[in-house]
Design a protein around this motif. Structure first.
Motif, PDB file in Angstrom:
ATOM      1  N   ALA A 267       1.491  54.725  -5.932  1.00  0.00           N
ATOM      2  CA  ALA A 267       0.306  54.178  -6.454  1.00  0.00           C
ATOM      3  C   ALA A 267       0.306  52.531  -6.230  1.00  0.00           C
ATOM      4  O   ALA A 267      -0.816  52.065  -5.670  1.00  0.00           O
ATOM      5  CB  ALA A 267       0.270  54.207  -7.823  1.00  0.00           C
ATOM      6  N   TRP A 268       1.334  52.000  -6.320  1.00  0.00           N
ATOM      7  CA  TRP A 268       1.324  50.396  -6.175  1.00  0.00           C
ATOM      8  C   TRP A 268       1.149  50.092  -4.524  1.00  0.00           C
ATOM      9  O   TRP A 268       0.468  49.109  -4.308  1.00  0.00           O
ATOM     10  CB  TRP A 268       2.372  49.761  -6.660  1.00  0.00           C
ATOM     11  CG  TRP A 268       3.886  50.101  -6.003  1.00  0.00           C
ATOM     12  CD1 TRP A 268       4.625  51.271  -6.157  1.00  0.00           C
ATOM     13  CD2 TRP A 268       4.385  49.076  -4.825  1.00  0.00           C
ATOM     14  NE1 TRP A 268       5.783  51.236  -5.449  1.00  0.00           N
ATOM     15  CE2 TRP A 268       5.688  50.083  -4.728  1.00  0.00           C
ATOM     16  CE3 TRP A 268       4.267  48.030  -4.279  1.00  0.00           C
ATOM     17  CZ2 TRP A 268       6.800  49.682  -3.918  1.00  0.00           C
ATOM     18  CZ3 TRP A 268       5.125  47.630  -3.333  1.00  0.00           C
ATOM     19  CH2 TRP A 268       6.385  48.357  -2.998  1.00  0.00           C
ATOM     20  N   ILE A 269       1.454  50.983  -3.914  1.00  0.00           N
ATOM     21  CA  ILE A 269       1.330  50.728  -2.510  1.00  0.00           C
ATOM     22  C   ILE A 269      -0.053  51.131  -1.917  1.00  0.00           C
ATOM     23  O   ILE A 269      -0.659  50.217  -1.183  1.00  0.00           O
ATOM     24  CB  ILE A 269       2.381  51.905  -1.415  1.00  0.00           C
ATOM     25  CG1 ILE A 269       3.769  51.558  -1.803  1.00  0.00           C
ATOM     26  CG2 ILE A 269       1.826  51.924  -0.112  1.00  0.00           C
ATOM     27  CD1 ILE A 269       4.106  50.263  -1.018  1.00  0.00           C
ATOM     28  N   LYS A 270      -0.664  52.100  -2.472  1.00  0.00           N
ATOM     29  CA  LYS A 270      -2.219  52.174  -2.418  1.00  0.00           C
ATOM     30  C   LYS A 270      -2.902  50.947  -2.873  1.00  0.00           C
ATOM     31  O   LYS A 270      -3.932  50.842  -2.247  1.00  0.00           O
ATOM     32  CB  LYS A 270      -2.614  53.300  -2.785  1.00  0.00           C
ATOM     33  CG  LYS A 270      -2.022  54.640  -2.355  1.00  0.00           C
ATOM     34  CD  LYS A 270      -2.492  56.068  -2.989  1.00  0.00           C
ATOM     35  CE  LYS A 270      -1.720  57.330  -2.458  1.00  0.00           C
ATOM     36  NZ  LYS A 270      -2.351  58.300  -3.119  1.00  0.00           N
ATOM     37  N   MET A 271      -2.699  50.542  -3.976  1.00  0.00           N
ATOM     38  CA  MET A 271      -3.059  49.198  -4.463  1.00  0.00           C
ATOM     39  C   MET A 271      -3.071  47.976  -3.495  1.00  0.00           C
ATOM     40  O   MET A 271      -3.952  47.321  -3.184  1.00  0.00           O
ATOM     41  CB  MET A 271      -2.716  48.912  -5.744  1.00  0.00           C
ATOM     42  CG  MET A 271      -2.814  49.803  -6.890  1.00  0.00           C
ATOM     43  SD  MET A 271      -2.084  49.335  -8.462  1.00  0.00           S
ATOM     44  CE  MET A 271      -2.277  50.956  -9.615  1.00  0.00           C
ATOM     45  N   LEU A 272      -1.997  47.855  -2.721  1.00  0.00           N
ATOM     46  CA  LEU A 272      -1.639  46.881  -2.063  1.00  0.00           C
ATOM     47  C   LEU A 272      -2.747  47.072  -0.698  1.00  0.00           C
ATOM     48  O   LEU A 272      -3.243  46.238  -0.083  1.00  0.00           O
ATOM     49  CB  LEU A 272      -0.365  46.868  -1.598  1.00  0.00           C
ATOM     50  CG  LEU A 272       0.757  45.961  -2.703  1.00  0.00           C
ATOM     51  CD1 LEU A 272       2.069  46.270  -2.168  1.00  0.00           C
ATOM     52  CD2 LEU A 272       0.300  44.648  -2.942  1.00  0.00           C
TER      53      LEU A 272
END
Length: 473
Positions: free
Chosen positions: A178-183
């Motif tokens: 999820a945090w990669i997608k947010m970045l």
């Protein structure tokens, strides 16, 4: 650096306050328009600690200070100027009372009036602007006003995207986190909203309402356009990219200004924005967006063919000529082309080539550093090299290579060799606003891009070493 002290010293050289018609700054320069500039002004400014160089034209004095320093010095200079104007206004009121006569003081006052107060200052400023208002210069100024405010966004989003790409190449399994997608969303945000940002800024530059420019840009970008058929043709959201947005917002601003002249004041708030959106919106869909699409396609095809067909030779020419183009002040015209290429192809093939010009400067300055016996020149190079490696080349250009003469030419040739490498391998950049070593993170082939940097360093160093230079006094 004591920016207030530096600003005061610059003011003491370029003042008094009546002589300073206009002040502004960009990322690296304090820009002053003066009523008169003495022949020794540039030399006096160059002698100040903290001033990297001075570029003087018939209408403007550019004091090169470097990134960060330019903005802080400009703020301090503006404060100094405002204080001087307030003091002069107060003294003017006092002088309204009868003053003791004195031939000496009267002569001094007449000299000041003769030098700085012939006619109205605003009129003089307007005359200078009119003299400098050629269509091409005005276009460049507008392009600069549209895209320079977006540069922090290009840099932030570009670095996020570049670093994320490097991470995912080494650890592809992280892509679903999820945090990669947010970045990824953060990195893409500038390009997701690009047309709206450009529309807003462009309308302001063209004299219209910024929000109406943003709305017109949204109209030709709206995803629902793909559901509309005009005869046998399906509309394409975003067709023409930035070029279409510039055409549409320019027309919208022109229309809005004309409407305000003919619509009664009491109805202006209601009818002007309504008619602007309706008329310009339909003109955009039926006429301006298709024209923008043809221009954008021609630019994209032209750049792609020139680099693919010309290969290393095209890169050599572009890389070698870029620094003189920057010094002429016409480099801003490339920004919308970069943006358009990224929108259309995902990368711009031009930026990695042009970035090599600054890398040639690095190599040339290293050669000067190891060859010169001048301690001040060595200190200047050491202080400017870090920002030069990071892609800010002006301190090295104006502080080292340009004053020495031959090293500037050899640096340009060094950049040409690096540009040839980038073009030969068709290296692209997915972001703009950064250059030099940081650009590596957003290039299509980072290792080849680094090879181009190394080539520029070596060529710039070798050519400068062989050509030599005259030691500064």
């Amino acid at each position: 650096m004591d920016y207030k002290s530096l600003a005061k010293k610059i003011f003491d050289i370029t003042g008094p306050e009546k002589n300073i018609l206009h002040t502004a700054n960009c990322m690296t320069r304090l820009r002053l328009q003066l009523a008169q500039a003495a022949p020794e002004t540039a030399a006096q400014l160059k002698a100040l600690e903290g001033v990297i160089g001075v570029n003087q034209t018939d209408t403007e004095l550019q004091v090169i200070l470097g990134p960060g320093a330019a903005e802080q010095t400009a703020v301090a200079f503006q404060q100094q100027l405002q204080a001087a104007r307030a003091q002069a206004q107060a003294q003017g009121k006092e002088k309204a009372q009868p003053a003791p006569s004195g031939q000496n003081s009267q002569n001094q006052e007449n000299d000041i009036r003769q030098k700085y107060s012939i006619g109205d200052g605003k009129k003089l400023h307007a005359d200078i602007k009119a003299k400098n208002a050629t269509p091409f210069k005005l276009l460049l100024k507008k392009i600069s006003g549209i895209f320079i405010p977006l540069i922090p966004g290009f840099i932030a989003c570009g670095l996020i995207t570049g670093l994320l790409n490097l991470l995912l190449k080494s650890e592809p399994a992280l892509a679903d986190m999820a945090w990669i997608k947010m970045l990824a969303i953060m990195g893409n945000a500038i390009f997701y909203g690009m047309n709206l940002f450009v529309g807003f800024n462009a309308a302001k530059e063209f004299g219209g309402s910024p929000i109406l420019g943003g709305i017109l840009a949204a109209v030709i970008t709206h995803p629902a356009l793909k559901d509309i058929m005009l005869g046998s043709e399906q509309l394409q959201p975003g067709r023409g990219g930035i070029i279409a947005v510039l055409l549409v917002t320019a027309f919208g601003a022109w229309l809005e200004l004309r409407l305000r002249k003919i619509i009664p004041t009491m109805l202006d708030l209601l009818l002007t924005p309504l008619l602007t959106i309706l008329i310009a919106g339909f003109a955009a869909i039926f006429i301006l967006q298709p024209i923008g699409g043809m221009i954008a396609t021609a630019i994209g095809d032209g750049v792609t063919i020139a680099i693919h067909e010309g290969g290393a030779m095209t890169g050599f020419i572009l890389g070698g000529l870029w620094l003189p183009i920057v010094m002429l002040g016409i480099h801003q015209a490339m920004t919308p082309i970069h943006v358009q290429l990224i929108q259309e192809y995902g990368v711009t093939l031009l930026l990695p080539i042009l970035a090599m010009a600054g890398c040639g400067q690095i190599g040339a300055c290293l050669a000067v550093y190891f060859k010169t016996k001048n301690k001040f020149l060595k200190k200047t190079i050491l202080s400017a090299l870090p920002v030069g490696i990071m892609g800010i080349g002006e301190p090295l250009i104006y502080g080292v290579t340009l004053p020495l003469g031959r090293p500037f030419i050899t640096a340009c040739i060094g950049g040409a060799f690096g540009g040839a490498v980038q073009a030969a391998f068709s290296i692209g950049s997915s972001a703009i606003g950064i250059s030099g070593l940081p650009l590596t993170t957003v290039t299509s082939q980072p290792l080849i891009y680094l090879l181009g940097i190394l080539t520029s360093y070596i060529a710039g160093f070798a050519l400068t070493w062989l050509a030599g230079f005259d030691e500064p006094e």
